[in-house]
Scaffold this motif. Sequence first.
Motif, mmCIF file in Angstrom:
data_model
loop_
_atom_site.group_PDB
_atom_site.id
_atom_site.type_symbol
_atom_site.label_atom_id
_atom_site.label_comp_id
_atom_site.label_asym_id
_atom_site.label_seq_id
_atom_site.Cartn_x
_atom_site.Cartn_y
_atom_site.Cartn_z
ATOM 1 N N ASP A 3 -5.491 44.891 -21.014
ATOM 2 C CA ASP A 3 -6.062 44.083 -19.781
ATOM 3 C C ASP A 3 -5.794 43.338 -19.657
ATOM 4 O OD1 ASP A 3 -8.185 46.414 -20.588
ATOM 5 O OD2 ASP A 3 -9.545 45.167 -21.875
ATOM 6 N N ASN A 4 -4.904 42.658 -19.786
ATOM 7 C CA ASN A 4 -4.654 41.226 -18.895
ATOM 8 C C ASN A 4 -2.970 41.469 -20.031
ATOM 9 O OD1 ASN A 4 -7.614 39.825 -18.890
ATOM 10 N ND2 ASN A 4 -7.799 40.536 -21.286
ATOM 11 N N LYS A 5 -2.486 40.518 -18.841
ATOM 12 C CA LYS A 5 -0.751 39.784 -18.846
ATOM 13 C C LYS A 5 -0.537 38.319 -18.016
ATOM 14 C CE LYS A 5 0.878 44.499 -17.443
ATOM 15 N NZ LYS A 5 2.309 45.538 -16.327
ATOM 16 N N THR A 6 0.146 38.350 -18.834
ATOM 17 C CA THR A 6 0.489 36.918 -18.632
ATOM 18 C C THR A 6 1.672 36.380 -18.923
ATOM 19 O OG1 THR A 6 -0.762 33.889 -19.136
ATOM 20 C CG2 THR A 6 0.099 35.934 -20.805
ATOM 21 N N ASN A 7 2.421 35.291 -18.386
ATOM 22 C CA ASN A 7 4.074 34.697 -19.041
ATOM 23 C C ASN A 7 3.706 33.758 -20.011
ATOM 24 O OD1 ASN A 7 5.528 36.041 -16.172
ATOM 25 N ND2 ASN A 7 4.631 33.611 -15.423
ATOM 26 N N VAL A 8 4.435 34.373 -20.603
ATOM 27 C CA VAL A 8 4.264 33.837 -22.437
ATOM 28 C C VAL A 8 6.600 32.742 -22.854
ATOM 29 C CG1 VAL A 8 3.171 34.841 -23.753
ATOM 30 C CG2 VAL A 8 5.241 35.874 -23.272
ATOM 31 N N SER A 9 6.607 32.394 -23.570
ATOM 32 C CA SER A 9 7.568 31.660 -24.039
ATOM 33 C C SER A 9 7.303 32.434 -25.948
ATOM 34 C CB SER A 9 7.549 30.990 -24.137
ATOM 35 O OG SER A 9 9.066 29.577 -24.206
ATOM 36 N N ILE A 10 8.184 32.552 -26.090
ATOM 37 C CA ILE A 10 8.288 33.458 -27.679
ATOM 38 C C ILE A 10 9.376 32.470 -28.706
ATOM 39 C CG2 ILE A 10 8.731 35.317 -29.332
ATOM 40 C CD1 ILE A 10 8.156 37.513 -26.347
ATOM 41 N N PHE A 11 8.940 32.032 -29.833
ATOM 42 C CA PHE A 11 9.854 31.181 -30.340
ATOM 43 C C PHE A 11 9.949 31.515 -31.827
ATOM 44 C CE2 PHE A 11 8.533 26.525 -28.660
ATOM 45 C CZ PHE A 11 8.920 27.058 -27.226
ATOM 46 N N GLY A 12 10.854 31.908 -31.555
ATOM 47 C CA GLY A 12 11.242 32.974 -33.064
ATOM 48 C C GLY A 12 11.896 31.600 -34.605
ATOM 49 N N ILE A 13 11.553 31.783 -35.874
ATOM 50 C CA ILE A 13 11.337 29.838 -36.278
ATOM 51 C C ILE A 13 11.133 30.761 -37.992
ATOM 52 C CG2 ILE A 13 10.155 28.454 -34.454
ATOM 53 C CD1 ILE A 13 7.859 29.056 -36.266
ATOM 54 N N ASN A 14 12.044 29.528 -38.842
ATOM 55 C CA ASN A 14 11.412 29.997 -40.102
ATOM 56 C C ASN A 14 10.174 29.245 -40.500
ATOM 57 O OD1 ASN A 14 13.768 31.611 -40.486
ATOM 58 N ND2 ASN A 14 15.241 29.680 -40.870
ATOM 59 N N LYS A 15 9.156 30.253 -41.537
ATOM 60 C CA LYS A 15 8.154 30.305 -41.421
ATOM 61 C C LYS A 15 8.148 28.535 -42.794
ATOM 62 C CE LYS A 15 6.616 33.748 -43.600
ATOM 63 N NZ LYS A 15 5.222 34.636 -44.152
ATOM 64 N N ASP A 16 9.019 28.692 -43.336
ATOM 65 C CA ASP A 16 9.255 27.642 -43.896
ATOM 66 C C ASP A 16 10.115 26.181 -43.730
ATOM 67 O OD1 ASP A 16 11.635 28.411 -43.811
ATOM 68 O OD2 ASP A 16 12.357 28.846 -46.167
ATOM 69 N N GLU A 17 10.059 26.344 -42.084
ATOM 70 C CA GLU A 17 10.482 25.032 -42.060
ATOM 71 C C GLU A 17 9.321 23.915 -41.120
ATOM 72 O OE1 GLU A 17 15.454 26.882 -41.004
ATOM 73 O OE2 GLU A 17 14.016 26.617 -39.528
ATOM 74 N N PHE A 18 9.637 23.067 -40.733
ATOM 75 C CA PHE A 18 8.916 21.928 -40.322
ATOM 76 C C PHE A 18 8.375 22.328 -38.860
ATOM 77 C CE2 PHE A 18 12.896 19.778 -38.752
ATOM 78 C CZ PHE A 18 12.239 19.898 -37.528
ATOM 79 N N ILE A 19 9.102 22.846 -37.862
ATOM 80 C CA ILE A 19 8.062 23.146 -37.175
ATOM 81 C C ILE A 19 7.327 24.737 -36.834
ATOM 82 C CG2 ILE A 19 10.442 22.502 -35.903
ATOM 83 C CD1 ILE A 19 11.423 25.221 -35.050
ATOM 84 N N MET A 20 7.065 25.483 -38.142
ATOM 85 C CA MET A 20 5.626 26.246 -38.383
ATOM 86 C C MET A 20 4.517 25.484 -37.767
ATOM 87 S SD MET A 20 5.194 29.010 -39.326
ATOM 88 C CE MET A 20 3.754 30.309 -39.541
ATOM 89 N N PRO A 21 3.496 26.295 -37.254
ATOM 90 C CA PRO A 21 2.685 25.772 -36.641
ATOM 91 C C PRO A 21 1.321 26.384 -37.647
ATOM 92 C CG PRO A 21 2.547 27.679 -35.306
ATOM 93 C CD PRO A 21 4.404 27.679 -35.970
#
Length: 355
Positions: A97-115
């Motif tokens: 139904d909806n479209k939008t521009n996105v930025s996809i971040f690939g991360i390791n979930k055991d590291e400090f940048i995990m949101p």
Amino acid sequence: MFLAWNEIKKNKLRFILIIGVLMLVSYLVFFLSGLAEGLKDMNRESVDKWDATAIVLTVESDKSLYQSSMSLENVDDITADEIAVITQMNSIAGNGDNKTNVSIFGINKDEFIMPNVTDGDVFTNENEVIASDALKDSGFKIGDKLELSSTEESLTIVGFTNKARFNAAPVLYTDMSTVNRFKYGEAVDANKDTINGIIVRTKDVSSISDNQDLEVTEIESFIQKLPGYTEQNLTLNFMIYFLFIISAVIVAIFLYVLTVQKISMFGIMKAQGISNLYLSKSIIAQTFILAAIGVVVGFGLTILTGAFLPSAVPISFDIPTMLFYGLVLIVVAIAGAVFSVLTIVRIDPLKAIGG
């Protein structure tokens, strides 16, 4: 102050017009400052969320995360208290139904940048993502299947996190293997250890890396190099600075005209022994009262307007900044009154009363 306030009360309409103009100028200044702050947030939210010291990118990338490409082996060249790796791609995501521009971040979930997850769960499998809650306002929800413009595969939203936009695009967080598979397709095996950057927390930035192919960039410098970030802020700030000048000119014109109209009255007052200092203080006090009322009303209207704006409007009010701008507006208004003060000082009582 007595003379200034009594004149304002006696000529209400005249001074209400001046207050109205100052109110509109201050309203525009406050609104532009909120817009500037909101647009800054849209560009840097996800980077601020890292709470990192610096980012390591390739020298050729010119501080661009997307243009940087290195191997996981480069992590061995990094010395820091905490290290996190990231790979990034841009795409258009749609849920049917909806479209939008996105930025996809690939991360390791055991590291400090995990949101942090504010709604739902963390990703546990490939093709699962934690999405910026900005997508909620665009009609996306947990469980949505996201079709990407760059691949035939789909992603599933399993959770949301707050304040996660990068270069104005909502961020999707997922594991690194998912992003690399989307980016490299059949060549994923050859590129499985490819990353875009290394994010670090450390006290000594100078000792992070001595690899000649890598460049260590402090986070604020990295943000300043985001496409359009600096240009956008400069444009809005210059508009605010010009409004300060316009405010001073408007006040100067209004008060000068009023002063010229009252030359004979000032002449009589000076002939009666009232000093230039007293009359000058009266003008300054009068300007302060008018400017203060205009700024306070403009501030209140701005906050009220912000409460009714749709979430799609990128506006964020930083109260200390707004208070500083309000003080500057009052100061420049008083500076604009200097011409009226000079006019009063030069009045010859005899000529003013027709002698």
